[in-house]
Design a protein around this motif. Sequence first.
Motif, PDB file in Angstrom:
ATOM      1  N   GLY A   1       0.830  -1.191   0.000  1.00  0.00           N
ATOM      2  CA  GLY A   1       0.000   0.000   0.000  1.00  0.00           C
ATOM      3  C   GLY A   1       0.865   1.241   0.000  1.00  0.00           C
TER       4      GLY A   1
ATOM      5  N   THR B   1      -2.128   6.211   6.814  1.00  0.00           N
ATOM      6  CA  THR B   1      -2.482   5.307   5.732  1.00  0.00           C
ATOM      7  C   THR B   1      -3.903   4.814   5.980  1.00  0.00           C
ATOM      8  OG1 THR B   1      -1.779   3.343   4.477  1.00  0.00           O
ATOM      9  CG2 THR B   1      -1.556   3.245   6.877  1.00  0.00           C
TER      10      THR B   1
ATOM     11  N   VAL C   1      -5.041  -1.306   4.900  1.00  0.00           N
ATOM     12  CA  VAL C   1      -3.687  -1.621   4.432  1.00  0.00           C
ATOM     13  C   VAL C   1      -2.913  -2.408   5.493  1.00  0.00           C
ATOM     14  CG1 VAL C   1      -1.445  -0.623   3.792  1.00  0.00           C
ATOM     15  CG2 VAL C   1      -3.549   0.301   2.813  1.00  0.00           C
TER      16      VAL C   1
ATOM     17  N   SER D   1      -3.944   2.670  -2.158  1.00  0.00           N
ATOM     18  CA  SER D   1      -4.609   2.878  -0.867  1.00  0.00           C
ATOM     19  C   SER D   1      -3.652   3.482   0.149  1.00  0.00           C
ATOM     20  CB  SER D   1      -5.142   1.552  -0.330  1.00  0.00           C
ATOM     21  OG  SER D   1      -6.217   1.087  -1.090  1.00  0.00           O
TER      22      SER D   1
END
Length: 456
Positions: A92, A106, A110, A215
């Motif tokens: 990711g 994030t 992920v 992502s």
Amino acid sequence: MKKPLLALSVLTLSLGSIITPLYAGAALPVQVEGNELPSLAPMLERVSPAVVSIAVEGTQVSKQRIPESFRFFFGDEFPADQVQERPFRGLGSGVIIDADKGHIVTNYHVINGADTIKVQLTDGREYDAELVGGDKMSDVALLKLEKKAKGLTEIKLADSDKLRVGDFTVAIGNPFGLGQTVTSGIVSALGRSGLNLENLENFIQTDAAINSGNSGGALVNLNGELIGINTAILGPNGGNVGIGFAIPSNMMRNLTDQIIEFGEVKRGMLGVQGGEITSELAEALGYESSRGAFVNQVMPDSAADEAGLQAGDIIVSIDGKRVDTFSELRAKVATLGAGKEIKLGVIRDGDKKEFNVTLGESPLQQTKAEQLHPGLTGAALSNTKDSDGYKGVKVTSVADGSPAASYQIEQGDIIVGVNRQVVANLGEFREVLEKQDGVLALNVQRGDRKIVIVVR
């Protein structure tokens, strides 16, 4: 795997054979009529180092129910559920939001279930990272580099509430593990929801190409400011079709601020139930718009009830910023955080009114102390309230037989200091513990007495 790679190579060669003769022996122009061609390169040179690649490894645990007919032949001692563990790897992206502390944001999906998290910077350096906290419902997670890294670049956050449909966007991430990739587009829509009704959704929609691996990456404006965290795509085969979604930067910032202070998200509660405004409902109410959040019930003793909201109200703004749907209201309130003071714009019987509301907190939302120090495992902590008479960190519960109980920490204790440093809330408590190793000397207010508890 060989056939797709071969097809890709053929495509590359085919494109090369078409494009090369057009510019053979000639350089591409850098100016037209004395003016430099517009380029995103200068902005990307500043911003790209703030976007990182994330690789995770872990084990997925799944349970499979064994049919009763199968268990009949092997006896009742045969387990009803079969547990399977499968290792997994994932890729990711992430965005550095605090260079000094090594904080990276994030998506929760992920890193969900990951045992190890590795972060690679654009210059090739790799670091192990730990999870500070995350929120599954809003799909946001905050990481921290375990080793102090020098020369990090953090990204500047924009006010995502000022976005307009048509604003230019640039998506930066790590699609398909290829390495950092940049795509561009515009804001296609705002306030999107309905992808997963159980989650908190208030997405920015963009046509900038977003694919698997993007992502957690950055969606930025032309100034290189973060406007969103790339999260999801809408496509029949999991590929880009020009409909991508990002979590607004303001929503992300509210969540990460709570994670830093409490180690988790303290969900804000307004205490209303309602839905979207349909054309039929608007006509029945004499309301000349379809925008806003319709309230059909106000929960007793809730934040909304105490502020004076009533069933039949239409909430149209939060702190002067427009609210278009009930889903948007739900997402914004929940991510603003408990205890937050807001001003709601409301239409009641055709008249516009304003209400000051202090968002409530779920009684189940408390910080687990083991997230702060192993010796505090088994204790749940929260910020003190005015009625407690002291500023500090309150112990709301202690599990029997836990390490916290063995150190004689008791429910109702208020931690007002640690290692000769005063702490007034969980945020200050966390900051002190991040700089301390080993033994903790807790200054505790227990009723009318002051005591010191040593935790190893």
